[in-house]
Design a protein around this motif. Structure first.
Motif, PDB file in Angstrom:
ATOM      1  N   UNK A  49     -78.971  22.066  52.127  1.00  0.00           N
ATOM      2  CA  UNK A  49     -79.147  21.991  53.708  1.00  0.00           C
ATOM      3  C   UNK A  49     -79.970  23.468  53.756  1.00  0.00           C
ATOM      4  N   UNK A  50     -79.776  24.398  53.330  1.00  0.00           N
ATOM      5  CA  UNK A  50     -79.832  25.892  52.826  1.00  0.00           C
ATOM      6  C   UNK A  50     -80.779  26.584  51.550  1.00  0.00           C
ATOM      7  N   UNK A  51     -81.282  25.667  50.991  1.00  0.00           N
ATOM      8  CA  UNK A  51     -82.000  26.106  49.770  1.00  0.00           C
ATOM      9  C   UNK A  51     -82.694  27.449  50.351  1.00  0.00           C
ATOM     10  N   UNK A  52     -83.791  27.320  51.401  1.00  0.00           N
ATOM     11  CA  UNK A  52     -84.595  28.000  52.078  1.00  0.00           C
ATOM     12  C   UNK A  52     -83.771  29.727  52.718  1.00  0.00           C
ATOM     13  N   UNK A  53     -83.442  29.221  52.632  1.00  0.00           N
ATOM     14  CA  UNK A  53     -82.820  30.260  54.071  1.00  0.00           C
ATOM     15  C   UNK A  53     -81.807  31.662  52.011  1.00  0.00           C
ATOM     16  N   UNK A  54     -81.293  30.604  51.248  1.00  0.00           N
ATOM     17  CA  UNK A  54     -80.600  31.297  50.596  1.00  0.00           C
ATOM     18  C   UNK A  54     -81.925  32.141  49.883  1.00  0.00           C
ATOM     19  N   UNK A  55     -83.068  31.256  49.266  1.00  0.00           N
ATOM     20  CA  UNK A  55     -83.630  31.585  48.235  1.00  0.00           C
ATOM     21  C   UNK A  55     -83.793  31.144  47.005  1.00  0.00           C
TER      22      UNK A  55
END
Length: 287
Positions: A49-55
């Motif tokens: 879900x948060x792949x982009x935010x985690x990097x």
């Protein structure tokens, strides 16, 4: 095991005292406190879900920790450190991070970084490869060539590799016998084992199945044999256990030679109960 970095507490308990949240804690304390917050479903859900935010870097570090738990050197203390770091990442599990990569995840990535140092003995090239491969597939970039964990969608390819390679390697056993075992492989043997596949250019070309310390199967597609695939699979299996045993038909001289070249020794001889043919029990132990 840990250095003396400190982190802020995160509220994973609605009844926790607000004053306690303001008190810094050590990495070791965090590991102990947040290990219980980890579970596989929540971990993969949050990463997707948060792949982009985690990097990419954060994901690769988190996945490296995840796959390190499968290494033979991973002790209970190591797993506490790993699950503590990943549990910290999940707490609170309903937090909505900022869309800027890593913003809001500073402590989370710091915790993961500290855990990576602490469990360094559990991280080898195989673990790193699995982490990079999983990140690539999660970000839609495709899989890397090499060993990765079996997925349900691999079943048909694995069965095809097993059947064709079994018939070629065991020409002293009627092909019909191997064909009759496909259903049992699908429904019984493979589901009961830890299975890893070797993927090459998006195609499964080999696999191995591990049941505790028993190497129950290792097969490579007939057109990919003698290209290093079997050695890679076996090296990965050795990283999972400090000792391995397997059985191989005495008439299967190429396979016997391969295993002996990789450090296995003949431990005993027996009769295979399904075919009536003689087979060796071979064993390997790490130095």
């Amino acid at each position: 095991m840990f250095n003396k970095l400190t982190f802020k507490r995160k509220s994973h308990d609605p009844l926790i005292d607000d004053d306690l949240l303001e008190q810094p804690m050590s990495v070791a304390e965090a590991a102990e406190e947040y290990a219980c917050a980890y579970d596989d479903v929540s971990f993969w859900t949050k990463c997707k879900r948060y792949a982009g935010s985690i990097g990419r870097s954060g994901l690769e570090k988190a996945f490296t920790l995840y796959y390190a738990t499968e290494h033979k050197n991973c002790t209970f203390a190591h797993k506490t450190a790993i699950y503590g770091a990943l549990g910290y990442l999940l707490t609170p599990i309903d937090a909505i991070p900022d869309l800027t990569p890593l913003l809001g995840y500073t402590d989370d990535i710091g915790m993961i970084g500290a855990a990576l140092v602490a469990v360094g003995l559990c991280i080898d090239d195989g673990v790193k490869h699995q982490a990079k491969d999983r990140v690539g597939r999660l970000l839609g970039e495709g899989a890397l060539d090499g060993v990765r964990a079996f997925e349900d969608c691999d079943m048909d390819a694995v069965l095809s590799v097993w059947l064709t390679a079994s018939i070629k390697a065991h020409d002293f056993v009627a092909p019909d016998f191997w064909a009759s075992q496909v259903e049992a492989m699908r429904d019984v043997y493979l589901p009961s084992a830890k299975v890893y596949v070797y993927e090459k250019q998006g195609k499964v070309v080999g696999f191995y199945a591990l049941t505790n310390s028993t190497l129950a199967a290792l097969f490579v597609a007939t057109d990919e044999q003698a290209k290093g695939v079997g050695k890679c699979l076996l090296a990965h299996a050795k990283a999972q256990q400090k000792a391995l045993t397997l059985t191989v038909y005495t008439a299967n001289e190429p396979s016997i030679g391969f295993y002996m070249s990789q450090g296995f020794k003949v431990a005993s001889e027996q009769i295979n109960e399904h075919t009536g043919h003689k087979e060796y029990v071979m064993a390997w132990a790490s130095a």
